[in-house]
Design a protein around this motif. Structure first.
Motif, PDB file in Angstrom:
ATOM      1  N   LYS A  62      42.615  -6.246 -25.800  1.00  0.00           N
ATOM      2  CA  LYS A  62      43.433  -5.272 -26.528  1.00  0.00           C
ATOM      3  C   LYS A  62      43.726  -5.697 -27.961  1.00  0.00           C
ATOM      4  O   LYS A  62      43.998  -4.859 -28.815  1.00  0.00           O
ATOM      5  CB  LYS A  62      44.729  -4.985 -25.777  1.00  0.00           C
ATOM      6  N   ASN A  63      43.665  -6.997 -28.252  1.00  0.00           N
ATOM      7  CA  ASN A  63      43.937  -7.488 -29.609  1.00  0.00           C
ATOM      8  C   ASN A  63      42.671  -7.702 -30.429  1.00  0.00           C
ATOM      9  O   ASN A  63      42.734  -8.281 -31.507  1.00  0.00           O
ATOM     10  CB  ASN A  63      44.750  -8.784 -29.550  1.00  0.00           C
ATOM     11  N   GLY A  64      41.529  -7.266 -29.924  1.00  0.00           N
ATOM     12  CA  GLY A  64      40.289  -7.399 -30.669  1.00  0.00           C
ATOM     13  C   GLY A  64      39.362  -8.444 -30.068  1.00  0.00           C
ATOM     14  O   GLY A  64      39.447  -8.762 -28.884  1.00  0.00           O
ATOM     15  N   VAL A  65      38.507  -8.998 -30.922  1.00  0.00           N
ATOM     16  CA  VAL A  65      37.472  -9.939 -30.481  1.00  0.00           C
ATOM     17  C   VAL A  65      37.940 -11.371 -30.692  1.00  0.00           C
ATOM     18  O   VAL A  65      38.461 -11.717 -31.752  1.00  0.00           O
ATOM     19  CB  VAL A  65      36.155  -9.713 -31.257  1.00  0.00           C
ATOM     20  N   TYR A  67      36.311 -15.263 -30.338  1.00  0.00           N
ATOM     21  CA  TYR A  67      35.094 -16.052 -30.136  1.00  0.00           C
ATOM     22  C   TYR A  67      35.458 -17.461 -29.719  1.00  0.00           C
ATOM     23  O   TYR A  67      36.427 -18.038 -30.227  1.00  0.00           O
ATOM     24  CB  TYR A  67      34.264 -16.116 -31.419  1.00  0.00           C
ATOM     25  N   GLY A  68      34.672 -17.992 -28.802  1.00  0.00           N
ATOM     26  CA  GLY A  68      34.794 -19.387 -28.415  1.00  0.00           C
ATOM     27  C   GLY A  68      35.547 -19.597 -27.115  1.00  0.00           C
ATOM     28  O   GLY A  68      36.520 -18.911 -26.808  1.00  0.00           O
ATOM     29  N   TYR A  69      35.065 -20.575 -26.376  1.00  0.00           N
ATOM     30  CA  TYR A  69      35.663 -20.940 -25.089  1.00  0.00           C
ATOM     31  C   TYR A  69      37.107 -21.399 -25.268  1.00  0.00           C
ATOM     32  O   TYR A  69      38.010 -20.931 -24.584  1.00  0.00           O
ATOM     33  CB  TYR A  69      34.822 -22.044 -24.446  1.00  0.00           C
ATOM     34  N   GLN A  70      37.328 -22.321 -26.200  1.00  0.00           N
ATOM     35  CA  GLN A  70      38.671 -22.881 -26.377  1.00  0.00           C
ATOM     36  C   GLN A  70      39.664 -21.814 -26.828  1.00  0.00           C
ATOM     37  O   GLN A  70      40.797 -21.766 -26.338  1.00  0.00           O
ATOM     38  CB  GLN A  70      38.655 -24.044 -27.363  1.00  0.00           C
ATOM     39  N   ASN A  71      39.257 -20.940 -27.728  1.00  0.00           N
ATOM     40  CA  ASN A  71      40.142 -19.857 -28.172  1.00  0.00           C
ATOM     41  C   ASN A  71      40.486 -18.912 -27.024  1.00  0.00           C
ATOM     42  O   ASN A  71      41.625 -18.460 -26.897  1.00  0.00           O
ATOM     43  CB  ASN A  71      39.503 -19.075 -29.321  1.00  0.00           C
ATOM     44  N   THR A  72      39.504 -18.623 -26.179  1.00  0.00           N
ATOM     45  CA  THR A  72      39.734 -17.752 -25.029  1.00  0.00           C
ATOM     46  C   THR A  72      40.690 -18.426 -24.044  1.00  0.00           C
ATOM     47  O   THR A  72      41.638 -17.796 -23.550  1.00  0.00           O
ATOM     48  CB  THR A  72      38.400 -17.388 -24.350  1.00  0.00           C
ATOM     49  N   LEU A  73      40.466 -19.706 -23.782  1.00  0.00           N
ATOM     50  CA  LEU A  73      41.361 -20.465 -22.900  1.00  0.00           C
ATOM     51  C   LEU A  73      42.782 -20.469 -23.453  1.00  0.00           C
ATOM     52  O   LEU A  73      43.747 -20.227 -22.719  1.00  0.00           O
ATOM     53  CB  LEU A  73      40.840 -21.895 -22.735  1.00  0.00           C
ATOM     54  N   ASN A  74      42.923 -20.730 -24.740  1.00  0.00           N
ATOM     55  CA  ASN A  74      44.250 -20.747 -25.366  1.00  0.00           C
ATOM     56  C   ASN A  74      44.944 -19.399 -25.225  1.00  0.00           C
ATOM     57  O   ASN A  74      46.153 -19.345 -24.955  1.00  0.00           O
ATOM     58  CB  ASN A  74      44.147 -21.128 -26.848  1.00  0.00           C
ATOM     59  N   ASN A  75      44.207 -18.316 -25.401  1.00  0.00           N
ATOM     60  CA  ASN A  75      44.792 -16.981 -25.252  1.00  0.00           C
ATOM     61  C   ASN A  75      45.258 -16.716 -23.825  1.00  0.00           C
ATOM     62  O   ASN A  75      46.331 -16.146 -23.605  1.00  0.00           O
ATOM     63  CB  ASN A  75      43.814 -15.895 -25.690  1.00  0.00           C
ATOM     64  N   TYR A  76      44.447 -17.121 -22.844  1.00  0.00           N
ATOM     65  CA  TYR A  76      44.864 -16.959 -21.452  1.00  0.00           C
ATOM     66  C   TYR A  76      46.152 -17.729 -21.196  1.00  0.00           C
ATOM     67  O   TYR A  76      47.090 -17.223 -20.564  1.00  0.00           O
ATOM     68  CB  TYR A  76      43.765 -17.425 -20.485  1.00  0.00           C
ATOM     69  N   LYS A  77      46.209 -18.967 -21.669  1.00  0.00           N
ATOM     70  CA  LYS A  77      47.398 -19.787 -21.420  1.00  0.00           C
ATOM     71  C   LYS A  77      48.619 -19.230 -22.152  1.00  0.00           C
ATOM     72  O   LYS A  77      49.734 -19.286 -21.631  1.00  0.00           O
ATOM     73  CB  LYS A  77      47.134 -21.234 -21.811  1.00  0.00           C
ATOM     74  N   LYS A  78      48.415 -18.672 -23.328  1.00  0.00           N
ATOM     75  CA  LYS A  78      49.518 -18.088 -24.093  1.00  0.00           C
ATOM     76  C   LYS A  78      50.054 -16.817 -23.423  1.00  0.00           C
ATOM     77  O   LYS A  78      51.268 -16.616 -23.317  1.00  0.00           O
ATOM     78  CB  LYS A  78      49.035 -17.762 -25.508  1.00  0.00           C
ATOM     79  N   ASN A  79      49.140 -15.974 -22.946  1.00  0.00           N
ATOM     80  CA  ASN A  79      49.531 -14.681 -22.381  1.00  0.00           C
ATOM     81  C   ASN A  79      49.875 -14.706 -20.896  1.00  0.00           C
ATOM     82  O   ASN A  79      50.526 -13.780 -20.403  1.00  0.00           O
ATOM     83  CB  ASN A  79      48.439 -13.648 -22.649  1.00  0.00           C
ATOM     84  N   TYR A  80      49.408 -15.736 -20.182  1.00  0.00           N
ATOM     85  CA  TYR A  80      49.619 -15.813 -18.735  1.00  0.00           C
ATOM     86  C   TYR A  80      50.082 -17.207 -18.324  1.00  0.00           C
ATOM     87  O   TYR A  80      49.682 -17.724 -17.283  1.00  0.00           O
ATOM     88  CB  TYR A  80      48.327 -15.460 -17.986  1.00  0.00           C
ATOM     89  N   GLY A  81      50.944 -17.808 -19.119  1.00  0.00           N
ATOM     90  CA  GLY A  81      51.322 -19.214 -18.941  1.00  0.00           C
ATOM     91  C   GLY A  81      52.308 -19.534 -17.847  1.00  0.00           C
ATOM     92  O   GLY A  81      52.612 -20.707 -17.637  1.00  0.00           O
ATOM     93  N   THR A  82      52.821 -18.520 -17.128  1.00  0.00           N
ATOM     94  CA  THR A  82      53.773 -18.786 -16.046  1.00  0.00           C
ATOM     95  C   THR A  82      53.304 -18.065 -14.781  1.00  0.00           C
ATOM     96  O   THR A  82      52.562 -17.082 -14.854  1.00  0.00           O
ATOM     97  CB  THR A  82      55.191 -18.265 -16.409  1.00  0.00           C
ATOM     98  N   ILE A 137      28.981 -14.759 -20.748  1.00  0.00           N
ATOM     99  CA  ILE A 137      28.842 -14.994 -22.188  1.00  0.00           C
ATOM    100  C   ILE A 137      29.598 -13.952 -23.003  1.00  0.00           C
ATOM    101  O   ILE A 137      29.856 -14.164 -24.188  1.00  0.00           O
ATOM    102  CB  ILE A 137      27.366 -15.071 -22.625  1.00  0.00           C
ATOM    103  N   ALA A 138      29.949 -12.821 -22.379  1.00  0.00           N
ATOM    104  CA  ALA A 138      30.720 -11.787 -23.054  1.00  0.00           C
ATOM    105  C   ALA A 138      31.581 -11.065 -22.021  1.00  0.00           C
ATOM    106  O   ALA A 138      31.108 -10.727 -20.942  1.00  0.00           O
ATOM    107  CB  ALA A 138      29.804 -10.789 -23.777  1.00  0.00           C
ATOM    108  N   ASP A 139      32.846 -10.860 -22.384  1.00  0.00           N
ATOM    109  CA  ASP A 139      33.817 -10.220 -21.510  1.00  0.00           C
ATOM    110  C   ASP A 139      34.561  -9.185 -22.339  1.00  0.00           C
ATOM    111  O   ASP A 139      35.138  -9.510 -23.376  1.00  0.00           O
ATOM    112  CB  ASP A 139      34.795 -11.278 -20.980  1.00  0.00           C
ATOM    113  N   HIS A 140      34.525  -7.936 -21.905  1.00  0.00           N
ATOM    114  CA  HIS A 140      35.320  -6.881 -22.526  1.00  0.00           C
ATOM    115  C   HIS A 140      36.278  -6.377 -21.464  1.00  0.00           C
ATOM    116  O   HIS A 140      35.868  -5.709 -20.523  1.00  0.00           O
ATOM    117  CB  HIS A 140      34.426  -5.762 -23.042  1.00  0.00           C
ATOM    118  N   SER A 141      37.543  -6.745 -21.606  1.00  0.00           N
ATOM    119  CA  SER A 141      38.566  -6.348 -20.641  1.00  0.00           C
ATOM    120  C   SER A 141      39.619  -5.506 -21.322  1.00  0.00           C
ATOM    121  O   SER A 141      40.079  -5.829 -22.411  1.00  0.00           O
ATOM    122  CB  SER A 141      39.232  -7.585 -20.029  1.00  0.00           C
ATOM    123  N   SER A 142      39.996  -4.423 -20.671  1.00  0.00           N
ATOM    124  CA  SER A 142      41.033  -3.566 -21.235  1.00  0.00           C
ATOM    125  C   SER A 142      41.955  -3.077 -20.127  1.00  0.00           C
ATOM    126  O   SER A 142      41.659  -3.164 -18.976  1.00  0.00           O
ATOM    127  CB  SER A 142      40.404  -2.377 -21.950  1.00  0.00           C
TER     128      SER A 142
END
Length: 142
Positions: A62-65, A67-82, A137-142
């Protein structure tokens, strides 16, 4: 005689050809099962094992694109950290399609049942077989 030989070859070769495709599809489906198990155990790091560990991994949300494994991991942890934000994940597969020996395309629906309020949406995933292993290699989730 030639027709009989051709039919005999097809009878023996068809299961081998279909078996290889089925093994790949099974591997792709297993990744999604493993991701669900990891998520529901509260383990985002294990959930991420289904993704390509590379700077070229692409995640569209929902916030756009991203790139990168670490950035994706960080976003998951930020948005779903509990545990309240993670909840319980279910995937419902709509389509699993082999595009080539190297690529699979998956469309599905995701749902999080959680204390913070249920959320759901759809996703499409592009899997690629890299060094003998299937990865997203590519995930589009909405």
């Amino acid at each position: 005689m030639k027709s009989l030989l051709l039919i005999a070859c097809l009878v023996f070769l068809l299961p081998a050809i279909c078996g290889a495709q089925s093994a790949d599809e099974k591997a792709v489906r297993q990744i999604l099962t493993d991701q669900t198990t990891a998520w529901n155990a509260g383990n985002i790091d294990d959930f991420m094992k289904g993704y390509w560990d590379h700077d070229s991994l692409m995640f569209v949300g929902k916030n756009g694109v991203t790139y990168g494994y670490q950035n994706t991991l960080n976003n998951y942890k930020k948005n779903y950290g509990t545990p309240d934000l993670m909840g319980t994940l279910t995937f419902n597969l709509i389509k699993v399609e082999r595009l080539s020996p190297e690529y699979y395309f998956v469309v599905g629906k995701w749902h999080l049942k959680r204390n913070a309020g249920d959320v759901s949406g759809h996703y499409n995933l592009l899997f690629r077989k890299i060094k003998g292993k299937w990865v997203i290699i590519a995930d589009h989730s909405s």
